[in-house]
Design a protein around this motif. Structure first.
Motif, PDB file in Angstrom:
ATOM      1  N   TYR A 129       0.839  -1.205   0.000  1.00  0.00           N
ATOM      2  CA  TYR A 129       0.000   0.000   0.000  1.00  0.00           C
ATOM      3  C   TYR A 129       0.871   1.250   0.000  1.00  0.00           C
ATOM      4  O   TYR A 129       0.622   2.191  -0.754  1.00  0.00           O
ATOM      5  CB  TYR A 129      -0.928   0.005   1.222  1.00  0.00           C
ATOM      6  N   ASP A 130       1.889   1.250   0.846  1.00  0.00           N
ATOM      7  CA  ASP A 130       2.779   2.406   0.935  1.00  0.00           C
ATOM      8  C   ASP A 130       3.497   2.643  -0.389  1.00  0.00           C
ATOM      9  O   ASP A 130       3.654   3.792  -0.814  1.00  0.00           O
ATOM     10  CB  ASP A 130       3.780   2.216   2.068  1.00  0.00           C
ATOM     11  N   ALA A 131       3.914   1.568  -1.051  1.00  0.00           N
ATOM     12  CA  ALA A 131       4.616   1.708  -2.329  1.00  0.00           C
ATOM     13  C   ALA A 131       3.687   2.273  -3.399  1.00  0.00           C
ATOM     14  O   ALA A 131       4.073   3.173  -4.154  1.00  0.00           O
ATOM     15  CB  ALA A 131       5.194   0.361  -2.763  1.00  0.00           C
ATOM     16  N   ILE A 132       2.463   1.774  -3.462  1.00  0.00           N
ATOM     17  CA  ILE A 132       1.534   2.274  -4.478  1.00  0.00           C
ATOM     18  C   ILE A 132       1.157   3.725  -4.194  1.00  0.00           C
ATOM     19  O   ILE A 132       1.069   4.540  -5.113  1.00  0.00           O
ATOM     20  CB  ILE A 132       0.300   1.353  -4.599  1.00  0.00           C
ATOM     21  N   LEU A 133       0.951   4.064  -2.943  1.00  0.00           N
ATOM     22  CA  LEU A 133       0.629   5.458  -2.617  1.00  0.00           C
ATOM     23  C   LEU A 133       1.802   6.388  -2.946  1.00  0.00           C
ATOM     24  O   LEU A 133       1.601   7.505  -3.429  1.00  0.00           O
ATOM     25  CB  LEU A 133       0.218   5.575  -1.157  1.00  0.00           C
ATOM     26  N   ALA A 134       3.019   5.939  -2.724  1.00  0.00           N
ATOM     27  CA  ALA A 134       4.190   6.745  -3.088  1.00  0.00           C
ATOM     28  C   ALA A 134       4.310   6.864  -4.611  1.00  0.00           C
ATOM     29  O   ALA A 134       4.720   7.912  -5.125  1.00  0.00           O
ATOM     30  CB  ALA A 134       5.459   6.146  -2.492  1.00  0.00           C
ATOM     31  N   ALA A 135       3.926   5.820  -5.336  1.00  0.00           N
ATOM     32  CA  ALA A 135       3.923   5.888  -6.806  1.00  0.00           C
ATOM     33  C   ALA A 135       2.885   6.902  -7.286  1.00  0.00           C
ATOM     34  O   ALA A 135       3.124   7.638  -8.254  1.00  0.00           O
ATOM     35  CB  ALA A 135       3.664   4.513  -7.403  1.00  0.00           C
ATOM     36  N   PHE A 136       1.732   6.948  -6.621  1.00  0.00           N
ATOM     37  CA  PHE A 136       0.735   7.984  -6.920  1.00  0.00           C
ATOM     38  C   PHE A 136       1.344   9.369  -6.735  1.00  0.00           C
ATOM     39  O   PHE A 136       1.199  10.253  -7.584  1.00  0.00           O
ATOM     40  CB  PHE A 136      -0.477   7.859  -5.982  1.00  0.00           C
ATOM     41  N   GLU A 137       2.010   9.571  -5.613  1.00  0.00           N
ATOM     42  CA  GLU A 137       2.621  10.870  -5.317  1.00  0.00           C
ATOM     43  C   GLU A 137       3.666  11.230  -6.376  1.00  0.00           C
ATOM     44  O   GLU A 137       3.734  12.372  -6.840  1.00  0.00           O
ATOM     45  CB  GLU A 137       3.246  10.855  -3.930  1.00  0.00           C
ATOM     46  N   ALA A 138       4.459  10.238  -6.777  1.00  0.00           N
ATOM     47  CA  ALA A 138       5.466  10.472  -7.813  1.00  0.00           C
ATOM     48  C   ALA A 138       4.807  10.848  -9.140  1.00  0.00           C
ATOM     49  O   ALA A 138       5.283  11.736  -9.858  1.00  0.00           O
ATOM     50  CB  ALA A 138       6.354   9.240  -7.987  1.00  0.00           C
ATOM     51  N   ALA A 139       3.696  10.208  -9.461  1.00  0.00           N
ATOM     52  CA  ALA A 139       2.969  10.514 -10.703  1.00  0.00           C
ATOM     53  C   ALA A 139       2.417  11.932 -10.673  1.00  0.00           C
ATOM     54  O   ALA A 139       2.517  12.670 -11.661  1.00  0.00           O
ATOM     55  CB  ALA A 139       1.854   9.503 -10.924  1.00  0.00           C
ATOM     56  N   VAL A 140       1.844  12.332  -9.552  1.00  0.00           N
ATOM     57  CA  VAL A 140       1.296  13.679  -9.407  1.00  0.00           C
ATOM     58  C   VAL A 140       2.419  14.709  -9.516  1.00  0.00           C
ATOM     59  O   VAL A 140       2.281  15.729 -10.219  1.00  0.00           O
ATOM     60  CB  VAL A 140       0.525  13.820  -8.073  1.00  0.00           C
ATOM     61  N   ASN A 141       3.525  14.464  -8.849  1.00  0.00           N
ATOM     62  CA  ASN A 141       4.655  15.392  -8.899  1.00  0.00           C
ATOM     63  C   ASN A 141       5.226  15.494 -10.317  1.00  0.00           C
ATOM     64  O   ASN A 141       5.609  16.580 -10.756  1.00  0.00           O
ATOM     65  CB  ASN A 141       5.752  14.992  -7.914  1.00  0.00           C
ATOM     66  N   ALA A 142       5.289  14.366 -11.024  1.00  0.00           N
ATOM     67  CA  ALA A 142       5.811  14.367 -12.393  1.00  0.00           C
ATOM     68  C   ALA A 142       4.889  15.152 -13.325  1.00  0.00           C
ATOM     69  O   ALA A 142       5.350  15.879 -14.207  1.00  0.00           O
ATOM     70  CB  ALA A 142       5.987  12.939 -12.892  1.00  0.00           C
ATOM     71  N   SER A 143       3.575  15.023 -13.114  1.00  0.00           N
ATOM     72  CA  SER A 143       2.633  15.742 -13.990  1.00  0.00           C
ATOM     73  C   SER A 143       2.681  17.254 -13.704  1.00  0.00           C
ATOM     74  O   SER A 143       2.490  18.049 -14.607  1.00  0.00           O
ATOM     75  CB  SER A 143       1.215  15.205 -13.829  1.00  0.00           C
ATOM     76  N   LYS A 144       2.961  17.628 -12.460  1.00  0.00           N
ATOM     77  CA  LYS A 144       3.095  19.058 -12.123  1.00  0.00           C
ATOM     78  C   LYS A 144       4.360  19.637 -12.745  1.00  0.00           C
ATOM     79  O   LYS A 144       4.382  20.802 -13.124  1.00  0.00           O
ATOM     80  CB  LYS A 144       3.133  19.245 -10.609  1.00  0.00           C
ATOM     81  N   ALA A 145       5.405  18.828 -12.816  1.00  0.00           N
ATOM     82  CA  ALA A 145       6.678  19.294 -13.340  1.00  0.00           C
ATOM     83  C   ALA A 145       6.667  19.387 -14.867  1.00  0.00           C
ATOM     84  O   ALA A 145       7.466  20.103 -15.452  1.00  0.00           O
ATOM     85  CB  ALA A 145       7.813  18.366 -12.890  1.00  0.00           C
ATOM     86  N   ALA A 146       5.754  18.646 -15.494  1.00  0.00           N
ATOM     87  CA  ALA A 146       5.711  18.611 -16.968  1.00  0.00           C
ATOM     88  C   ALA A 146       5.110  19.859 -17.562  1.00  0.00           C
ATOM     89  O   ALA A 146       4.467  20.645 -17.009  1.00  0.00           O
ATOM     90  CB  ALA A 146       4.921  17.393 -17.425  1.00  0.00           C
TER      91      ALA A 146
END
Length: 146
Positions: A129-146
């Protein structure tokens, strides 16, 4: 003690983890390792336009309980939002800590009940669960940076 903990259903789940391959171009990825037991989970996700998991890739190196937990989560994760994964994790964590009577509503969550009395296993169970939630956070951060 270990016979009650590692039931036939836990072992069945442990060998049936879906989505066990890394994704080529994930929107978000995260690796988590448990300090208490050494379990490791790498999660890759691709999100749909409405920000739910469209594709999941998961790599799990954990005890049978951690693998069973990953199997339950990976079976349920497609089309789930970050909030839904968080709610399931919080329900399961509350159950393991003794503050909730149910491990959660997803199929097969009840099979994790035997681990409630084994706090040393809780980190491995929550790790996917922690890994998937961190992957969500990484995806959100990547989309903000794009």
């Amino acid at each position: 003690m270990s016979e009650a903990l590692y039931t036939r259903e836990i072992l069945r789940l442990a060998v049936s983890i879906p989505h066990q391959s890394r994704l080529d171009k994930p929107d978000g990825t995260a690796e988590f390792r448990s300090r208490t037991c050494g379990s490791r989970v790498i999660a890759d996700i691709i999100l749909s336009d409405d920000r739910v998991i469209a594709q999941l890739g998961i790599e799990v190196s954990a005890c049978a309980l951690g693998q069973a937990s990953a199997a339950i989560l990976a079976t349920e994760a497609i089309n789930k939002s970050s909030n839904e994964i968080t709610a399931a994790r919080d329900q399961l964590a509350g159950f393991l800590a003794g503050s909730s009577d149910s491990p959660g509503q997803w199929n097969n969550m009840n099979h994790l009940s035997a681990a409630k009395d084994h706090p040393g296993r809780h980190a491995a169970i929550l790790l996917p669960y922690d890994a998937i939630l961190a992957a969500f956070e990484a995806a959100v951060n990547a989309s903000k940076a794009a």
